[in-house]
Design a protein around this motif. Sequence first.
Motif, PDB file in Angstrom:
ATOM      1  N   LEU A  77      38.522  35.675  39.616  1.00 11.66           N
ATOM      2  CA  LEU A  77      37.316  34.918  39.279  1.00 11.66           C
ATOM      3  C   LEU A  77      36.051  35.737  39.507  1.00 11.66           C
ATOM      4  CD1 LEU A  77      38.251  31.386  40.658  1.00 11.66           C
ATOM      5  CD2 LEU A  77      37.853  32.005  38.259  1.00 11.66           C
ATOM      6  N   ALA A 106      36.574  25.621  44.683  1.00 10.80           N
ATOM      7  CA  ALA A 106      37.869  24.973  44.871  1.00 10.80           C
ATOM      8  C   ALA A 106      38.861  25.909  45.570  1.00 10.80           C
ATOM      9  CB  ALA A 106      38.417  24.531  43.524  1.00 10.80           C
ATOM     10  N   ARG A 120      43.512  34.694  42.976  1.00 11.05           N
ATOM     11  CA  ARG A 120      42.724  33.898  42.023  1.00 11.05           C
ATOM     12  C   ARG A 120      41.232  34.157  42.242  1.00 11.05           C
ATOM     13  NH1 ARG A 120      43.027  29.867  38.507  1.00 11.05           N
ATOM     14  NH2 ARG A 120      41.344  28.350  38.380  1.00 11.05           N
ATOM     15  N   ALA A 127      30.380  28.041  35.752  1.00 15.08           N
ATOM     16  CA  ALA A 127      31.713  27.455  35.958  1.00 15.08           C
ATOM     17  C   ALA A 127      32.508  28.238  36.996  1.00 15.08           C
ATOM     18  CB  ALA A 127      32.474  27.411  34.635  1.00 15.08           C
ATOM     19  N   SER A 128      32.279  29.542  37.059  1.00 18.52           N
ATOM     20  CA  SER A 128      33.038  30.366  38.007  1.00 18.52           C
ATOM     21  C   SER A 128      32.730  29.977  39.451  1.00 18.52           C
ATOM     22  CB  SER A 128      32.746  31.853  37.785  1.00 18.52           C
ATOM     23  OG  SER A 128      31.457  32.216  38.277  1.00 18.52           O
ATOM     24  N   GLU A 173      34.857  26.911  40.186  1.00 12.68           N
ATOM     25  CA  GLU A 173      36.261  27.286  40.342  1.00 12.68           C
ATOM     26  C   GLU A 173      36.502  27.979  41.681  1.00 12.68           C
ATOM     27  OE1 GLU A 173      38.215  28.696  36.415  1.00 12.68           O
ATOM     28  OE2 GLU A 173      36.089  29.142  36.155  1.00 12.68           O
ATOM     29  N   ARG A 185      48.631  28.658  34.694  1.00 14.56           N
ATOM     30  CA  ARG A 185      48.122  27.377  34.216  1.00 14.56           C
ATOM     31  C   ARG A 185      49.276  26.542  33.647  1.00 14.56           C
ATOM     32  NH1 ARG A 185      43.235  29.028  30.398  1.00 14.56           N
ATOM     33  NH2 ARG A 185      44.433  30.941  30.222  1.00 14.56           N
TER      34      ARG A 185
END
Length: 302
Positions: free
Chosen positions: A270, A295, A266, A288-289, A292, A237
Amino acid sequence: MAERAFGAPAVSAVELGGGLYNTTYRVELPSRETVVLRVAPEPGRQFRIERELMRNEHVSLPFFAPIARLMPRTLFADWTRDIAGRDYVFQTFLPGIPAPQGLRSYPRPQWTAFYRDLGALARTVHEVRGPAFGPVAGPAFATWSEAVLTYFADTAADLTDAGLDASDIRAVARLAEQRRVVLDEITEPRLLHGDLWTANVLLSPGAPEPLIDGVLDHDRASWGDPAADWSQYAASRPDPVRDAFWAAYGRPADTAQVRWRALVYRARHLGAVRLERHRLGNTDGVAASYLELRAVLDALAA
């Protein structure tokens, strides 16, 4: 448990916060130093990707010799499950301050010293070579792609068992299967801590700058691509302070293959995070996962 391990009952036991998987206690014993008791979840509450993590940690201990001075010593381990129906270990108590708490006592610019030390530690761990891919305690895989695809299959099965949609994890697995040759460019298994970041690091009390004085919880240790370790994911990040991690560790090569594998890793993280959030009742985090991972899927398919 204390009587079995030390021949005397505990004087007191206080649960320590901060852990998200095992239950941990600070235990006082008569005529002995303070010790830590860690108790695993009941076997029926362990996901496939988390099965017998405590045993995996125990088996992997010798491979962490390069940083052993920072780690607690195991005093007693019991896998019989005949006392509480769970695995448990007693370890030495490390007196350091948990990094998430200790860092707040320093000005943020001084955190660069911490992240620099963290990067050096991760590099030291990753220099240890192993015999095969996969969890240290097994199962072992001859190729990195086998280990990664098995992890995705187990994660998807865990999500389905938990009543969660696993279609995005399966979609990532299909894309990884189609390009497994890129995964198999990784031919040398290296030691991965699995959870080396702030939550599992202790700071030295009273040091003029944040100094790492302890490393905990390597129960997710495995053999694989260093780029797949949790520390690399957490350090990715953008953050000027966290850049000190890469100054000590070394930036990864910027190639199409490295970037593609990073997306797969990633997605792997996740999926595990989604299961953990579900276990903790964090419904917003679970939701939210999916955003993410969407994406990640879009980037993999681009």
